[in-house]
Design an enzyme around this catalytic site. Structure first.
Site, PDB file in Angstrom:
ATOM      1  N   ARG A  57      -7.759  -4.544  -3.246  1.00  7.47           N
ATOM      2  CA  ARG A  57      -7.315  -3.364  -4.023  1.00  7.47           C
ATOM      3  C   ARG A  57      -8.289  -3.162  -5.185  1.00  7.47           C
ATOM      4  NH1 ARG A  57      -2.367  -2.620  -1.725  1.00  7.47           N
ATOM      5  NH2 ARG A  57      -1.546  -4.561  -0.861  1.00  7.47           N
ATOM      6  N   CYS A  87       0.838  -1.213   0.000  1.00  6.14           N
ATOM      7  CA  CYS A  87       0.000   0.000   0.000  1.00  6.14           C
ATOM      8  C   CYS A  87       0.866   1.253   0.000  1.00  6.14           C
ATOM      9  CB  CYS A  87      -0.921   0.025   1.216  1.00  6.14           C
ATOM     10  SG  CYS A  87      -2.031  -1.392   1.286  1.00  6.14           S
TER      11      CYS A  87
HETATM   12  C1  BEZ Z   1       0.559  -4.613   1.885  1.00  6.35           C
HETATM   13  O1  BEZ Z   1       1.752  -4.834   1.905  1.00  6.35           O
HETATM   14  O2  BEZ Z   1       0.091  -3.554   1.488  1.00  6.35           O
HETATM   15  C2  BEZ Z   1      -0.376  -5.682   2.353  1.00  6.35           C
HETATM   16  C3  BEZ Z   1      -0.038  -6.993   2.099  1.00  6.35           C
HETATM   17  C4  BEZ Z   1      -0.895  -7.988   2.565  1.00  6.35           C
HETATM   18  C5  BEZ Z   1      -2.046  -7.658   3.243  1.00  6.35           C
HETATM   19  C6  BEZ Z   1      -2.380  -6.329   3.454  1.00  6.35           C
HETATM   20  C7  BEZ Z   1      -1.545  -5.338   2.999  1.00  6.35           C
END
Ligand code: BEZ
Length: 239
Positions: A139, A56
């Site tokens: 997402r 993110c």
């Molecule tokens: C992230 O790195 O943004 C992420 C990865 C797995 C679950 C939630 C967020």
């Protein structure tokens, strides 16, 4: 397609061609009334799983770095996650003050980030997909046109960071399709040939194939023509 939420209530998932579901929300830029506040503009409403997570963070830095480019194309950005306002503010401050990534640094996120701790908006938009996670939004990317209609939806799983070139390409392709009444073929980029609507009758199709001047037909149902990058820029900059 339906979206199941907590109390056994079933709400329909928004689909391409639907009016964007409306909501009021608190964001890092103040309250918004969606999509009314974005009338007459394209808007990309996107969700991310959680603040203070690496994928993110890479996405937010990229979106913020490209915000001007999207704005220039008449498109505003609005983010959302199932986190509270203070978490959002702390995360965005950390990004600005501490994170240097792929040449991006001192990155200020100026577009609104919605707090959605109740999941009200996420559920309305089908952003919570329990097979992937029941506590985090996937997402999701909703492209909403100036009339408030959902024009494209892309979903990615939690582990997969979005391709921002593709988001921009899709936006421009839809704008060009609207402006020039054409469609765009696989992997189209501005300057590539576009697809002209299929001829309504055999006669028109035959005439088209016989008089191929600016139109190139591969068969009666598959004709393309050129629109230069300059004509696209001109067309999109005029209302
Ligand atoms: C992230 O790195 O943004 C992420 C990865 C797995 C679950 C939630 C967020």
């Amino acid at each position: 397609m339906e979206n199941e939420i907590n109390q056994g209530n079933i709400i329909p998932m928004p689909r391409i061609g639907d009016k964007a579901p409306s909501f009021k929300a608190v964001t890092t830029q103040g309250e918004i009334n969606f999509p009314e506040d974005y009338k007459d503009s394209w808007v990309i409403l996107f969700s991310h799983p959680a603040d203070f997570t690496p994928v993110c963070t890479s996405e937010f830095m990229t979106f913020a770095s490209q915000e001007e480019k999207f704005n220039q194309a008449g498109c505003k950005l609005v983010g959302l996650s199932i986190d509270g306002l203070y978490s959002h503010i702390a995360w965005l401050r950390t990004i600005k003050e501490k994170i240097e990534y792929k040449g991006m640094k001192d990155v200020e996120v100026k577009f609104p980030l919605i707090e959605d701790i109740t999941m009200e908006v996420a559920n309305k938009y089908g952003m919570v997909q329990p097979g992937e996670s029941s506590t985090k939004a996937v997402r999701a990317v909703f492209f909403i046109d100036p009339k408030g209609v959902i024009r494209a939806i892309i979903y990615y799983p939690l582990s997969l960071g979005r391709n921002f070139d593709e988001l921009y390409r899709a936006l421009i392709a839809m704008q060009v399709a609207d402006k020039f009444s054409i469609a765009t073929p696989a992997d189209w980029h501005p300057g590539d040939d576009v697809i002209v609507p299929t001829a309504g009758s055999c006669g028109v199709a035959k005439e088209r194939m016989d008089n191929q001047t600016d139109i190139n037909c591969y068969d009666w149902f598959f004709c393309t023509k050129k629109i230069s990058k300059e004509d696209i820029e001109k067309g999109l900059s005029s209302k």
